[in-house]
Scaffold this active site. Structure first.
Site, mmCIF file in Angstrom:
data_model
loop_
_atom_site.group_PDB
_atom_site.id
_atom_site.type_symbol
_atom_site.label_atom_id
_atom_site.label_comp_id
_atom_site.label_asym_id
_atom_site.label_seq_id
_atom_site.Cartn_x
_atom_site.Cartn_y
_atom_site.Cartn_z
ATOM 1 N N TYR A 56 -4.805 -17.916 6.737
ATOM 2 C CA TYR A 56 -4.410 -16.617 6.164
ATOM 3 C C TYR A 56 -5.372 -16.236 5.050
ATOM 4 O O TYR A 56 -5.924 -15.128 5.042
ATOM 5 C CB TYR A 56 -2.975 -16.701 5.637
HETATM 6 N N1 LIG Z 1 4.644 -9.216 -0.614
HETATM 7 C C1 LIG Z 1 3.893 -9.862 -1.477
HETATM 8 O O1 LIG Z 1 4.384 -10.452 -2.450
HETATM 9 C C2 LIG Z 1 2.416 -9.905 -1.281
HETATM 10 C C3 LIG Z 1 1.813 -9.105 -0.316
HETATM 11 N N2 LIG Z 1 0.451 -9.151 -0.167
HETATM 12 C C4 LIG Z 1 -0.167 -8.266 0.826
HETATM 13 O O2 LIG Z 1 0.349 -6.951 0.657
HETATM 14 C C5 LIG Z 1 0.518 -6.334 1.951
HETATM 15 C C6 LIG Z 1 1.964 -5.899 2.112
HETATM 16 O O3 LIG Z 1 2.800 -7.051 1.968
HETATM 17 P P1 LIG Z 1 4.269 -7.033 2.627
HETATM 18 O O4 LIG Z 1 4.831 -5.672 2.521
HETATM 19 O O5 LIG Z 1 5.030 -8.201 2.092
HETATM 20 O O6 LIG Z 1 3.901 -7.273 4.154
HETATM 21 P P2 LIG Z 1 4.847 -7.802 5.363
HETATM 22 O O7 LIG Z 1 4.787 -9.301 5.399
HETATM 23 O O8 LIG Z 1 6.150 -7.133 5.266
HETATM 24 O O9 LIG Z 1 4.007 -7.277 6.639
HETATM 25 C C7 LIG Z 1 3.834 -5.896 6.818
HETATM 26 C C8 LIG Z 1 3.881 -5.589 8.275
HETATM 27 O O10 LIG Z 1 2.721 -6.104 8.952
HETATM 28 C C9 LIG Z 1 3.077 -6.159 10.323
HETATM 29 N N3 LIG Z 1 2.220 -7.033 11.142
HETATM 30 C C10 LIG Z 1 2.101 -8.375 11.074
HETATM 31 N N4 LIG Z 1 1.285 -8.821 12.055
HETATM 32 C C11 LIG Z 1 0.906 -7.725 12.787
HETATM 33 C C12 LIG Z 1 0.106 -7.520 13.939
HETATM 34 N N5 LIG Z 1 -0.474 -8.554 14.564
HETATM 35 N N6 LIG Z 1 -0.048 -6.262 14.413
HETATM 36 C C13 LIG Z 1 0.540 -5.211 13.783
HETATM 37 N N7 LIG Z 1 1.315 -5.329 12.683
HETATM 38 C C14 LIG Z 1 1.504 -6.574 12.194
HETATM 39 C C15 LIG Z 1 4.503 -6.702 10.325
HETATM 40 O O11 LIG Z 1 5.138 -6.253 11.516
HETATM 41 P P3 LIG Z 1 6.546 -6.891 12.009
HETATM 42 O O12 LIG Z 1 7.576 -6.104 11.257
HETATM 43 O O13 LIG Z 1 6.555 -6.665 13.489
HETATM 44 O O14 LIG Z 1 6.529 -8.362 11.642
HETATM 45 C C16 LIG Z 1 5.093 -6.147 9.042
HETATM 46 O O15 LIG Z 1 6.051 -5.136 9.226
HETATM 47 C C17 LIG Z 1 0.070 -7.368 2.984
HETATM 48 O O16 LIG Z 1 -1.276 -7.135 3.350
HETATM 49 C C18 LIG Z 1 0.192 -8.675 2.231
HETATM 50 O O17 LIG Z 1 -0.684 -9.690 2.751
HETATM 51 C C19 LIG Z 1 -0.349 -9.976 -0.905
HETATM 52 C C20 LIG Z 1 0.216 -10.797 -1.855
HETATM 53 C C21 LIG Z 1 1.624 -10.795 -2.138
HETATM 54 N N1 LIG Z 2 1.982 -10.323 4.788
HETATM 55 C C1 LIG Z 2 2.423 -10.925 3.676
HETATM 56 N N2 LIG Z 2 1.545 -11.544 2.863
HETATM 57 C C2 LIG Z 2 2.028 -12.186 1.759
HETATM 58 C C3 LIG Z 2 3.392 -12.185 1.444
HETATM 59 C C4 LIG Z 2 4.283 -11.497 2.318
HETATM 60 O O1 LIG Z 2 5.514 -11.466 2.094
HETATM 61 N N3 LIG Z 2 3.751 -10.899 3.405
HETATM 62 N N4 LIG Z 2 3.874 -12.820 0.330
HETATM 63 C C5 LIG Z 2 3.058 -13.518 -0.451
HETATM 64 C C6 LIG Z 2 3.697 -14.237 -1.621
HETATM 65 O O2 LIG Z 2 4.459 -13.327 -2.385
HETATM 66 C C7 LIG Z 2 2.737 -14.923 -2.540
HETATM 67 O O3 LIG Z 2 1.887 -13.959 -3.128
HETATM 68 C C8 LIG Z 2 3.509 -15.609 -3.637
HETATM 69 O O4 LIG Z 2 2.665 -16.375 -4.414
HETATM 70 C C9 LIG Z 2 1.606 -13.637 -0.198
HETATM 71 N N5 LIG Z 2 1.186 -12.852 0.945
#
Ligand SMILES: NC(=O)C1=CN([C@@H]2O[C@H](COP(=O)(O)OP(=O)(O)OC[C@H]3O[C@@H](n4cnc5c(N)ncnc54)[C@H](OP(=O)(O)O)[C@@H]3O)[C@@H](O)[C@H]2O)C=CC1
Ligand SMILES: Nc1nc2c(c(=O)[nH]1)N=C([C@H](O)[C@@H](O)CO)CN2
Length: 243
Positions: free
Chosen positions: A154
Site C-alpha cells: 500500500y
Molecule cells: N481515512 C484516513 O484516515 C486516511 C485516508 N487516507 C487516504 O485518503 C483517501 C480517502 O480515504 P478514505 O475516505 O478513508 O477511503 P476509503 O478507504 O473509504 O476508500 C474510498 C473508496 O475507494 C474505493 N476503492 C477501493 N479500491 C478500489 C478499486 N480497485 N476501484 C475503484 N474504487 C476502489 C472504495 O470502494 P468500495 O466502497 O467498493 O470499497 C471506497 O469507497 C484515500 O486515498 C486514503 O488512502 C490517507 C491517510 C489516512
Molecule cells: N483507503 C484508505 N487508506 C487509509 C485509511 C483508510 O481508512 N482508507 N486509513 C488510514 C489510517 O487512518 C492511518 O492513517 C492511521 O494511522 C491510512 N490509509
C-alpha cells in the site's frame, strides 16, 4: 456567472470522497464521481445532482471505461481528484503478497496515471472555456515518509503516486496544476479498537482525529490558489516533527 465544468472524484461512495463531493455540490460545483460498490452515499450524491459512474480499477479496462464514460458526460473538467484507495494489509505468503501488490498498483498508480492521460484534454478544454488553470489532486499518505511493516505494498504504491505528482506537474504545466495531499489519520474505521485508536492518536503532536473536513478544506485551498504545483501537503497533525 457561468457554471464551471464538473470535478471528478474517484471513490466517493463513502468517507472522504463522499464528504468532499457534498462540500463541492453545496458550493454549486458540479460533481462527477466514481464508485466501486453501490453504497448509501451513492444515492445521497445522486439526489444532490451529482453524476455517478460505477468503476472498478482492478483492471485497465475498468479504468479506461471510466474515462470513456466521463468523456460522454462532460466536454470539460474543472479538476480530477484521485481519492479511491484500498488500505490492504500485505499478503501472508508470496502468492497473496503478489496479488495485493498488483491490487495496490492498480488503484493507486495505474488508475491515476491512465486517467490523467485520458482526461488531460477535458482539463485543457475547461482552461480554454474559463481562462483559468485546472487541477489534478493525488491523495497519498503521510506514512510514505516512513514506510510500514504491515502495509508495505500500500505505502509503496502511495509513494509512487506521490512521485507521479512531480512528473505530471512538470508535464502538464502551465495550464493544469498537479498537487498531492498526504494525510495521516483522518478518521478511524468502525472496527478500530480502543488500543489502536490510542496508539494512533499518540503518533502526532496534535493528537486528534480531525475528520474528513480537513481534507475537504485542503482541497478547496489547492483549487483556489494559482501558484502551487508539484506540492505535497502533509495533512498529518505534525507527525513529521514527533520523534
Ligand atoms: N481515512 C484516513 O484516515 C486516511 C485516508 N487516507 C487516504 O485518503 C483517501 C480517502 O480515504 P478514505 O475516505 O478513508 O477511503 P476509503 O478507504 O473509504 O476508500 C474510498 C473508496 O475507494 C474505493 N476503492 C477501493 N479500491 C478500489 C478499486 N480497485 N476501484 C475503484 N474504487 C476502489 C472504495 O470502494 P468500495 O466502497 O467498493 O470499497 C471506497 O469507497 C484515500 O486515498 C486514503 O488512502 C490517507 C491517510 C489516512
Ligand atoms: N483507503 C484508505 N487508506 C487509509 C485509511 C483508510 O481508512 N482508507 N486509513 C488510514 C489510517 O487512518 C492511518 O492513517 C492511521 O494511522 C491510512 N490509509
Amino acid at each position: 456567472m457561468t457554471v464551471p465544468g464538473p470535478v471528478l472524484i474517484t471513490g466517493a461512495a463513502q468517507r472522504s470522497g463522499l464528504h468532499l463531493a457534498k462540500v463541492l455540490l453545496a458550493q454549486g460545483q458540479p460533481v462527477i464521481f466514481s464508485y466501486r460498490t453501490h453504497k448509501p452515499g451513492v444515492d445521497e450524491l445522486l439526489a444532490l445532482g451529482a453524476v455517478g459512474i460505477q468503476a472498478d480499477f482492478a483492471s485497465d479496462a475498468g479504468i479506461l471505461a471510466l474515462a470513456t464514460a466521463v468523456k460522454q458526460q462532460a466536454s470539460g473538467l474543472r479538476a480530477v481528484i484521485h481519492n479511491a484507495s484500498d488500505w490492504a494489509l500485505d499478503g501472508e505468503d508470496a502468492q497473496a503478497a503478489a496479488a495485493v501488490f498488483r491490487q495496490m498498483f492498480q488503484v493507486h498508480q495505474q488508475a491515476p496515471f491512465l486517467l490523467n492521460l485520458e482526461l488531460q484534454p477535458l482539463l485543457l478544454a475547461e482552461v480554454e472555456r474559463s481562462g483559468q488553470m485546472t487541477d489534478i489532486l493525488h491523495i497519498t499518505d503521510d506514512v510514505v515518509r516512513r514506510g510500514s511493516d504491515q502495509h508495505a505494498a500500500y505505502v509503496a504504491s502511495k509513494a509512487a503516486l506521490q512521485n507521479l505528482t512531480l512528473s505530471f506537474a512538470s508535464r502538464f504545466a502551465p495550464h493544469i496544476k498537479v498537487n498531492a495531499i498526504a494525510p495521516a489519520l483522518l478518521a478511524f474505521n468502525a472496527g478500530d479498537d480502543a488500543a489502536y485508536r490510542a496508539r494512533t492518536l499518540a503518533k502526532s503532536p496534535l493528537g486528534i482525529e480531525p475528520g474528513f473536513a480537513v481534507l475537504s478544506q485542503t482541497v478547496l485551498f489547492l483549487l483556489q490558489q494559482p501558484y502551487m504545483t508539484g506540492a505535497i501537503l502533509p495533512l498529518n497533525g505534525g507527525r513529521h516533527v514527533k520523534a
